[in-house]
Design a protein around this motif. Structure first.
Motif, mmCIF file in Angstrom:
data_model
loop_
_atom_site.group_PDB
_atom_site.id
_atom_site.type_symbol
_atom_site.label_atom_id
_atom_site.label_comp_id
_atom_site.label_asym_id
_atom_site.label_seq_id
_atom_site.Cartn_x
_atom_site.Cartn_y
_atom_site.Cartn_z
ATOM 1 N N GLU A 195 0.811 -1.207 0.000
ATOM 2 C CA GLU A 195 0.000 0.000 0.000
ATOM 3 C C GLU A 195 0.850 1.265 0.000
ATOM 4 N N PHE A 196 2.164 1.126 0.237
ATOM 5 C CA PHE A 196 3.015 2.307 0.294
ATOM 6 C C PHE A 196 3.989 2.377 -0.874
ATOM 7 N N SER A 197 3.687 1.672 -1.950
ATOM 8 C CA SER A 197 4.577 1.673 -3.114
ATOM 9 C C SER A 197 4.859 3.091 -3.616
ATOM 10 N N PHE A 198 3.838 3.960 -3.574
ATOM 11 C CA PHE A 198 4.003 5.334 -4.046
ATOM 12 C C PHE A 198 3.846 6.378 -2.952
ATOM 13 N N THR A 199 3.109 6.070 -1.885
ATOM 14 C CA THR A 199 2.916 7.075 -0.835
ATOM 15 C C THR A 199 4.241 7.478 -0.198
ATOM 16 N N ARG A 200 5.248 6.615 -0.273
ATOM 17 C CA ARG A 200 6.576 6.904 0.299
ATOM 18 C C ARG A 200 7.151 8.224 -0.198
ATOM 19 N N PHE A 201 6.796 8.589 -1.434
ATOM 20 C CA PHE A 201 7.401 9.782 -2.034
ATOM 21 C C PHE A 201 6.740 11.082 -1.558
ATOM 22 N N LEU A 202 5.749 10.962 -0.688
ATOM 23 C CA LEU A 202 5.163 12.135 -0.053
ATOM 24 C C LEU A 202 5.978 12.602 1.158
ATOM 25 N N THR A 203 7.034 11.870 1.493
ATOM 26 C CA THR A 203 7.800 12.165 2.715
ATOM 27 C C THR A 203 8.235 13.626 2.832
ATOM 28 N N PRO A 204 8.884 14.236 1.833
ATOM 29 C CA PRO A 204 9.287 15.641 2.006
ATOM 30 C C PRO A 204 8.093 16.573 2.217
ATOM 31 N N TYR A 205 7.007 16.316 1.508
ATOM 32 C CA TYR A 205 5.802 17.141 1.670
ATOM 33 C C TYR A 205 5.255 17.020 3.087
ATOM 34 N N LEU A 206 5.144 15.788 3.588
ATOM 35 C CA LEU A 206 4.592 15.568 4.924
ATOM 36 C C LEU A 206 5.514 16.115 6.007
ATOM 37 N N ALA A 207 6.800 16.236 5.694
ATOM 38 C CA ALA A 207 7.756 16.828 6.634
ATOM 39 C C ALA A 207 7.820 18.349 6.478
ATOM 40 N N ASN A 208 6.867 18.902 5.709
ATOM 41 C CA ASN A 208 6.781 20.356 5.533
ATOM 42 C C ASN A 208 8.003 20.915 4.811
ATOM 43 N N TYR A 209 8.676 20.046 4.038
ATOM 44 C CA TYR A 209 9.897 20.437 3.330
ATOM 45 C C TYR A 209 10.917 21.069 4.285
ATOM 46 N N GLU A 210 11.005 20.512 5.471
ATOM 47 C CA GLU A 210 11.926 21.042 6.477
ATOM 48 C C GLU A 210 12.850 19.933 7.000
ATOM 49 N N GLY A 211 14.120 20.267 7.178
ATOM 50 C CA GLY A 211 15.065 19.353 7.808
ATOM 51 C C GLY A 211 15.259 18.058 7.035
ATOM 52 N N TRP A 212 15.658 17.030 7.772
ATOM 53 C CA TRP A 212 15.846 15.696 7.207
ATOM 54 C C TRP A 212 14.776 14.763 7.760
ATOM 55 N N ALA A 213 14.336 13.832 6.937
ATOM 56 C CA ALA A 213 13.382 12.824 7.373
ATOM 57 C C ALA A 213 13.700 11.524 6.647
ATOM 58 N N VAL A 214 13.306 10.429 7.248
ATOM 59 C CA VAL A 214 13.557 9.107 6.670
ATOM 60 C C VAL A 214 12.240 8.483 6.234
ATOM 61 N N PHE A 215 12.263 7.846 5.080
ATOM 62 C CA PHE A 215 11.196 6.884 4.764
ATOM 63 C C PHE A 215 11.806 5.499 4.846
ATOM 64 N N VAL A 216 11.050 4.551 5.404
ATOM 65 C CA VAL A 216 11.514 3.163 5.439
ATOM 66 C C VAL A 216 10.324 2.225 5.293
ATOM 67 N N ASP A 217 10.522 1.139 4.537
ATOM 68 C CA ASP A 217 9.504 0.083 4.452
ATOM 69 C C ASP A 217 9.263 -0.504 5.839
ATOM 70 N N CYS A 218 8.093 -1.099 6.033
ATOM 71 C CA CYS A 218 7.774 -1.676 7.347
ATOM 72 C C CYS A 218 8.489 -2.995 7.604
ATOM 73 N N ASP A 219 9.048 -3.606 6.554
ATOM 74 C CA ASP A 219 9.669 -4.927 6.726
ATOM 75 C C ASP A 219 11.145 -4.826 7.098
ATOM 76 N N PHE A 220 11.458 -3.852 7.951
ATOM 77 C CA PHE A 220 12.811 -3.649 8.469
ATOM 78 C C PHE A 220 12.856 -3.991 9.944
ATOM 79 N N LEU A 221 14.004 -4.467 10.388
ATOM 80 C CA LEU A 221 14.288 -4.662 11.810
ATOM 81 C C LEU A 221 15.583 -3.911 12.102
#
Length: 257
Positions: free
Chosen positions: A79-105
């Motif tokens: 479900e996040f194949s494309f929503t991941r690319f909203l990360t900078p927008y959702l971070a208000n285009y401020e600072g650094w932010a990470v996107f990561v798949d849920c299948d990480f440990l």
């Protein structure tokens, strides 16, 4: 975090990383993999020595907020194949932010990852040279092969970089998978590299005996993790199952108290 509060402030530039603010991590969320998300989140918070804000990228919420309206394609395995690319927008285009798949440990302190950021880059990621052998993954989803595969599965975004302002909801909802997953809005020199151990592909990357630099700091169960029956015996399954057990025990104690 209420996605409705993520309005873009065109003046909201803070000149790079503000280490006093929580480090934002957007984690891909899929209804079929709720436990994977919870264990990923638990593994980050458990080991982090810095404040971290973890935001699940739930497609249903993004649709309600009017930020995502793309129809699901046949090749989208999550479900996040494309929503991941909203990360900078959702971070208000401020600072650094990470996107990561849920299948990480995560097995290491997220501060170590944050400390790798370099302001000269628009994004940073593990630059895998990866061609999967399997034709299916997870619970039977089609395994696709394309250039820069898995580069977008964990990305450090320099959200203030002018090039990343291209990633508006309109662009994320209309551009091709090739444009987004291959980072075609960027020049090659604008993509920084981080060590592979931060996106250690289960079944592909290898630990070299006697070389601690090859031991994973974050395991990516990209083929499918032990929360799927078909992958319950995959490499590093024991580490994930131990983390899940700890998470469940801690959750039970909170409910009882």
């Amino acid at each position: 975090m209420n996605l409705g509060d993520c309005k873009v402030n065109p003046l909201g530039r803070n000149g790079g990383m503000n280490k006093d603010k929580p480090f934002k991590m957007f984690v891909g969320y899929d209804q079929r993999e709720d436990i994977a998300y919870e264990v990923c989140r638990h593994s980050i918070l458990k080991r982090s020595s810095i404040p971290v804000e973890i935001i699940p990228l739930k497609q249903s919420d993004l649709r309600k907020e009017g930020l995502y309206w793309r129809e699901r394609g046949q090749l989208e395995s999550t479900e996040f194949s494309f929503t991941r690319f909203l990360t900078p927008y959702l971070a208000n285009y401020e600072g650094w932010a990470v996107f990561v798949d849920c299948d990480f440990l995560y097995l290491a302190d997220i501060k170590e990852l944050r400390d790798l950021v370099d302001e000269k880059y628009a994004i940073m990621c593990v630059q895998h040279d990866y061609t999967p052998k399997e034709t299916t993954k997870m619970d039977g989803a089609l395994q696709t092969v394309y250039p820069r595969k898995n580069w977008s599965s964990m990305v450090l975004y320099n959200c203030e970089h002018p090039k990343n302002r291209v990633l508006t909801p309109e662009v994320v909802n209309t551009q091709t998978g090739a444009f987004l997953h291959r980072f075609q809005w960027l020049e090659d020199e604008e993509i920084g590299s981080i060590p592979f151990v931060w996106n250690f592909l289960e079944g592909h990357n290898q630990v070299v005996e006697g070389n601690p630099r090859t031991f994973p700091k974050a395991i990516h169960y990209t083929r499918g993790g032990p929360w799927f029956e078909a992958w319950k015996n995959c490499e590093f399954a024991d580490l994930w199952l131990n983390e899940m057990e700890t998470y469940l025990q801690e959750t039970k104690k909170k409910v009882e108290n």
